[in-house]
Design a protein around this motif. Structure first.
Motif, PDB file in Angstrom:
ATOM      1  N   ARG A   1       6.249   2.877 -21.472  1.00  0.00           N
ATOM      2  CA  ARG A   1       7.021   3.693 -20.518  1.00  0.00           C
ATOM      3  C   ARG A   1       6.193   4.880 -20.027  1.00  0.00           C
ATOM      4  O   ARG A   1       6.107   5.130 -18.814  1.00  0.00           O
ATOM      5  CB  ARG A   1       8.294   4.180 -21.200  1.00  0.00           C
ATOM      6  N   ARG A   2       5.586   5.599 -20.956  1.00  0.00           N
ATOM      7  CA  ARG A   2       4.760   6.748 -20.571  1.00  0.00           C
ATOM      8  C   ARG A   2       3.560   6.320 -19.742  1.00  0.00           C
ATOM      9  O   ARG A   2       3.144   7.009 -18.801  1.00  0.00           O
ATOM     10  CB  ARG A   2       4.285   7.489 -21.820  1.00  0.00           C
TER      11      ARG A   2
ATOM     12  N   ALA B   1       0.674   6.115 -14.507  1.00  0.00           N
ATOM     13  CA  ALA B   1       0.000   5.347 -13.456  1.00  0.00           C
ATOM     14  C   ALA B   1       0.660   5.529 -12.097  1.00  0.00           C
ATOM     15  O   ALA B   1      -0.021   5.501 -11.065  1.00  0.00           O
ATOM     16  CB  ALA B   1      -0.017   3.876 -13.826  1.00  0.00           C
ATOM     17  N   ALA B   2       1.962   5.715 -12.084  1.00  0.00           N
ATOM     18  CA  ALA B   2       2.705   5.714 -10.825  1.00  0.00           C
ATOM     19  C   ALA B   2       2.290   6.872  -9.918  1.00  0.00           C
ATOM     20  O   ALA B   2       2.114   7.989 -10.361  1.00  0.00           O
ATOM     21  CB  ALA B   2       4.206   5.779 -11.113  1.00  0.00           C
TER      22      ALA B   2
ATOM     23  N   GLY C   1      -0.350   2.919  -8.067  1.00  0.00           N
ATOM     24  CA  GLY C   1      -0.542   2.754  -9.506  1.00  0.00           C
ATOM     25  C   GLY C   1      -0.383   1.309  -9.926  1.00  0.00           C
ATOM     26  O   GLY C   1       0.348   0.532  -9.288  1.00  0.00           O
ATOM     27  N   LEU C   2      -1.073   0.931 -11.000  1.00  0.00           N
ATOM     28  CA  LEU C   2      -0.970  -0.419 -11.569  1.00  0.00           C
ATOM     29  C   LEU C   2      -0.746  -0.281 -13.060  1.00  0.00           C
ATOM     30  O   LEU C   2      -1.477   0.455 -13.743  1.00  0.00           O
ATOM     31  CB  LEU C   2      -2.251  -1.204 -11.299  1.00  0.00           C
TER      32      LEU C   2
ATOM     33  N   ALA D   1       0.815  -1.219   0.000  1.00  0.00           N
ATOM     34  CA  ALA D   1       0.000   0.000   0.000  1.00  0.00           C
ATOM     35  C   ALA D   1       0.844   1.264   0.000  1.00  0.00           C
ATOM     36  O   ALA D   1       0.334   2.354  -0.281  1.00  0.00           O
ATOM     37  CB  ALA D   1      -0.941   0.004   1.204  1.00  0.00           C
ATOM     38  N   GLU D   2       2.146   1.127   0.298  1.00  0.00           N
ATOM     39  CA  GLU D   2       3.040   2.287   0.341  1.00  0.00           C
ATOM     40  C   GLU D   2       3.808   2.470  -0.963  1.00  0.00           C
ATOM     41  O   GLU D   2       4.552   3.440  -1.112  1.00  0.00           O
ATOM     42  CB  GLU D   2       4.034   2.127   1.498  1.00  0.00           C
ATOM     43  N   LEU D   3       3.642   1.571  -1.913  1.00  0.00           N
ATOM     44  CA  LEU D   3       4.372   1.645  -3.178  1.00  0.00           C
ATOM     45  C   LEU D   3       3.822   2.742  -4.077  1.00  0.00           C
ATOM     46  O   LEU D   3       2.695   3.216  -3.903  1.00  0.00           O
ATOM     47  CB  LEU D   3       4.288   0.308  -3.911  1.00  0.00           C
ATOM     48  N   SER D   4       4.623   3.110  -5.047  1.00  0.00           N
ATOM     49  CA  SER D   4       4.169   4.043  -6.074  1.00  0.00           C
ATOM     50  C   SER D   4       3.513   3.305  -7.236  1.00  0.00           C
ATOM     51  O   SER D   4       2.535   3.791  -7.815  1.00  0.00           O
ATOM     52  CB  SER D   4       5.355   4.860  -6.598  1.00  0.00           C
ATOM     53  N   LEU D   5       4.044   2.113  -7.569  1.00  0.00           N
ATOM     54  CA  LEU D   5       3.595   1.403  -8.773  1.00  0.00           C
ATOM     55  C   LEU D   5       3.782  -0.099  -8.600  1.00  0.00           C
ATOM     56  O   LEU D   5       4.781  -0.546  -8.040  1.00  0.00           O
ATOM     57  CB  LEU D   5       4.419   1.881  -9.982  1.00  0.00           C
ATOM     58  N   ILE D   6       2.817  -0.855  -9.113  1.00  0.00           N
ATOM     59  CA  ILE D   6       2.915  -2.316  -9.172  1.00  0.00           C
ATOM     60  C   ILE D   6       2.772  -2.748 -10.627  1.00  0.00           C
ATOM     61  O   ILE D   6       1.859  -2.298 -11.329  1.00  0.00           O
ATOM     62  CB  ILE D   6       1.830  -2.988  -8.315  1.00  0.00           C
TER      63      ILE D   6
END
Length: 213
Positions: free
Chosen positions: A205-206, A211-212, A80-81, A49-54
């Motif tokens: 990449r974009r 998402a992040a 983000g996912l 839950a603390e991540l920026s992106l998965i």
């Protein structure tokens, strides 16, 4: 520093390990600290839950209910996912909450590896900026998709390999919201070598950066 988590595994035919290396390099170039795991058990860790992106790269396989609930809760909370091809939208076929979050599910690729065209639907979107329609060789994904997706690119089926879908316009790239989280998906990328295609690489990449958190 923003943290991203890549989880790879599942069916080897989609080259998940090679894809994970490509995505890891991409994100590190953008300044992320990238964590890499090879088991879905990490999705049950409250720390996601603390991540920026998965980034899931995990075709088919199964997702335990506690893993599914914690993952979808994390994205709804703002993580983000982002993902591509079967690694995100042909993963965990029995996990309907996961599919609801992703916005689509693979169901067929008539003709298998074929030449087809990707048409840009939203040239005004920053993810697609400067990218024109382009030819592509890979699996042309036929998907069941959520009508709430914001579609950025499409493809049209010729009917050559399944006559009853001639003329069907199918989303290839989309973005969406899931609670407070941003979700990005591209159906391109059956083989890791496709990351060398400039349009595919740039769009993905974009999309991850969008998402992040």
């Amino acid at each position: 520093m923003r943290q991203a988590l890549i989880v790879w595994g599942g069916w080897d035919g989609h080259e998940p390990e090679q894809g994970a290396h490509a995505v890891k390099a991409m994100l590190e170039e953008e300044g992320f600290e990238v964590l890499v795991e090879t088991t879905t058990e990490v999705f049950a860790d409250p720390a996601v839950a603390e991540l920026s992106l998965i980034v899931p790269i995990y075709t088919m396989s199964k997702l335990a209910k506690n893993e599914e609930l914690n993952l979808t809760k994390a994205v709804a909370g703002g993580v983000g996912l982002g993902g591509y091809h079967g690694g995100m939208c042909d993963a965990f076929r029995e996990a309907t909450d996961y599919q609801f979050m992703c916005g689509g599910q693979w169901v067929a690729h008539p003709g298998n590896i074929i030449d087809y065209k990707v048409d840009i639907a939203r040239r005004d979107d920053p993810i697609m900026h400067g990218i024109d329609d382009f030819s592509y060789r890979s699996e042309q994904y036929y998907m069941h998709v959520d009508p709430s997706n914001e579609v950025l690119a499409t493809t049209t089926f010729s009917g050559e390999h399944a006559s009853w879908i001639e003329g069907v316009v199918m989303p290839v790239v989309w973005k969406r919201r899931h609670g407070k989280g941003r979700v990005f998906y591209s159906s391109l990328g059956h083989a890791a070598k496709e990351f060398a295609v400039p349009q595919m690489h740039t769009i993905f990449r974009r999309g991850l950066l969008w998402a992040a958190r």
